[in-house]
Write an enzyme that holds these catalytic residues in place. Structure first.
Site, PDB file in Angstrom:
ATOM      1  N   THR A 209      -0.881   8.531   4.159  1.00 43.14           N
ATOM      2  CA  THR A 209       0.291   8.565   3.979  1.00 43.14           C
ATOM      3  C   THR A 209       0.990   7.605   3.026  1.00 43.14           C
ATOM      4  O   THR A 209      -0.038   6.920   2.126  1.00 43.14           O
ATOM      5  CB  THR A 209       1.126   8.539   5.150  1.00 43.14           C
ATOM      6  OG1 THR A 209       2.375   9.060   5.028  1.00 43.14           O
ATOM      7  CG2 THR A 209       1.169   7.442   5.770  1.00 43.14           C
ATOM      8  N   ASN A 210       2.065   7.615   2.503  1.00 47.92           N
ATOM      9  CA  ASN A 210       2.607   6.484   1.693  1.00 47.92           C
ATOM     10  C   ASN A 210       3.940   5.939   2.373  1.00 47.92           C
ATOM     11  O   ASN A 210       4.453   6.259   3.540  1.00 47.92           O
ATOM     12  CB  ASN A 210       3.118   7.220   0.425  1.00 47.92           C
ATOM     13  CG  ASN A 210       4.048   8.361   0.721  1.00 47.92           C
ATOM     14  OD1 ASN A 210       5.146   8.126   0.942  1.00 47.92           O
ATOM     15  ND2 ASN A 210       3.550   9.482   0.358  1.00 47.92           N
ATOM     16  N   HIS A 211       4.703   4.973   1.764  1.00 56.40           N
ATOM     17  CA  HIS A 211       5.628   4.159   2.204  1.00 56.40           C
ATOM     18  C   HIS A 211       7.058   4.847   2.324  1.00 56.40           C
ATOM     19  O   HIS A 211       8.077   4.139   2.632  1.00 56.40           O
ATOM     20  CB  HIS A 211       5.731   2.721   1.748  1.00 56.40           C
ATOM     21  CG  HIS A 211       4.647   1.942   1.759  1.00 56.40           C
ATOM     22  ND1 HIS A 211       4.445   1.125   3.030  1.00 56.40           N
ATOM     23  CD2 HIS A 211       3.942   1.416   0.886  1.00 56.40           C
ATOM     24  CE1 HIS A 211       3.269   0.674   3.092  1.00 56.40           C
ATOM     25  NE2 HIS A 211       2.914   0.658   1.684  1.00 56.40           N
TER      26      HIS A 211
END
Ligand code: C5P
Length: 398
Positions: A209-211
């Site tokens: 995933t990412n932030h």
């Protein structure tokens, strides 16, 4: 909605005055400027120091400072305020407001206020039910004063009934409604918004995933809905509450976001692509948890489909807005995306600016279209959303 609004908060002598502290905090958090004006008795219930600290301004009580004669102008207060809110409002202050008594700064401010006025009554159940209080409230309501209805429950007197001041969250929601009566400029329009991160499964327990937190996309969806648009928000996993009046479609992966977005787009007048979509996803998803071994491992990844680019191909006169988060050659990269994805404009975020990026409540962006670019200063994400929606409005209503 409340960002930048000037609230003149009148506090009167009720035990519920302690709730004015939490109320002030919420208003300040929502971006309001709060000026507190208290009655003399209110100071017995909550200290001026508490209220001055929370509101970040000295509070006002008297018509003038007895030390130096400096005048506290009720006229200026009335002009400054976008809304005057009396919370808590005692039976005594309500009666004085209803009958034009002007024996303290709160009351003279009320009489000279040109802005909307709201009151949140707080008193014992019998005082609230008394015909004189009810008559005063009717009189005030007939003159346009908004009443935040008190709740029922345990009262400070030990009795139970109606008279508890509404909770601070309810009062803030009430004010939002009050300011929301603005023009529904996008009524009849339907916008698709993508927001948040995507999660790409590796096996049943792990993912990539990412932030992204979704804050920017949710703020845009909320602002579009506040201006009367029908909004479909296709959202990756976030911790955020769905904004009022928005239809949310929850997805996890880039593929699910692609499916939901391409399904919604043909019915929409435009789309704002705010999501941080994974560019790569595991080529195969293991159906059981991958066991560790002593060796290193590599996970083969394949490309995901570009949702914005696909909608750009299908757009046929619909509006399409994209985002770009760049760390270098920002303008060049953003302009490339504007063309490649067939966008009407692109919102460039630079991670190099303090106050911009993931998780924070502020953003520094540049709006780029084929005519040129507009650099916005450091603003709250809600203000940025409002500016982006202003531009959407100017293009979609053309
Ligand atoms: O190419 P890049 O990912 O930097 O482009 C960002 C823009 O494209 C954003 O508006 C993002 O929401 C959108 N995008 C998309 N689908 C992808 C990748 C990016 O809609 N698979």
């Amino acid at each position: 909605m409340l960002a930048g609004k000037h609230i003149l908060l009148g506090i009167t002598g009720s035990i519920a005055a302690y709730k004015a502290a939490a109320l002030t905090r919420l208003l300040v958090k929502a971006g309001c400027e709060v000026q507190v004006v208290m009655t003399t008795l209110a100071k017995q219930f909550i200290t001026p120091l508490t209220m001055a600290t929370l509101s970040k301004r000295p509070i006002l009580v008297e018509f003038f400072d007895p030390e130096n004669g400096a005048w506290n102008s009720h006229i200026k207060l009335g002009e400054w305020a976008d809304c005057m809110l009396v919370a808590p409002a005692t039976a005594n202050t309500l009666a004085k407001m209803a009958h034009g008594v002007a024996d303290n700064l709160l009351l003279t401010s009320y009489l000279s206020a040109r802005c909307p006025v709201a009151v949140a009554p707080a008193m014992d159940l019998d005082m609230f039910a008394h015909p004189s209080t009810q008559e005063n409230l009717r009189l005030l309501a007939s003159r346009g004063v908004k009443i935040v209805d008190p709740g029922s429950g345990f009262l400070a007197s030990g009795l139970e009934g109606k008279g508890r001041m509404a909770e601070p969250e309810q009062i803030v929601a009430f004010l939002e409604e009050l300011f929301d009566e603005k023009k529904k400029s996008l009524a009849g329009k339907h916008l698709l918004v993508t927001a948040g991160p995507t999660c790409e499964a590796i096996d049943p327990v792990r993912y990539i995933t990412n932030h992204s937190t979704g804050k920017m996309g949710y703020a845009i969806a909320g602002e579009l809905a506040a201006r009367g648009a029908r909004v479909t928000l296709v959202s990756g996993p976030t911790q955020l509450a769905c904004p009022k009046g928005v239809d949310r479609v929850d997805v996890r992966s880039a593929e699910q976001m692609y499916e939901a977005s391409t399904k919604a787009f043909p019915q929409a007048d435009g789309a704002v692509m705010c999501a941080a979509v994974a560019d790569y996803t595991p080529a195969v998803v293991a159906d059981r948890k991958i066991k560790k071994s002593d060796d290193d491992m590599a996970i083969p990844l394949k490309r995901t489909r570009d949702i914005a680019a696909e909608l750009g191909r299908q757009k046929e006169g619909r509006l399409l807005v994209g985002f770009a988060l760049e760390t270098d050659h920002e303008l060049e990269h953003a302009q490339g995306k504007l063309e490649r994805k067939n966008l009407d404009f692109i919102v460039l975020n630079s991670l190099q600016n303090a106050g911009a990026g993931f998780g924070v409540d502020t953003n520094v962006v540049t709006l780029i279209d084929r005519q040129g670019r507009e650099e916005l200063p450091l603003l709250s994400k809600h203000e940025v959303a409002s500016r982006i929606v202003d531009k959407i409005e100017s293009l979609i209503l053309k």
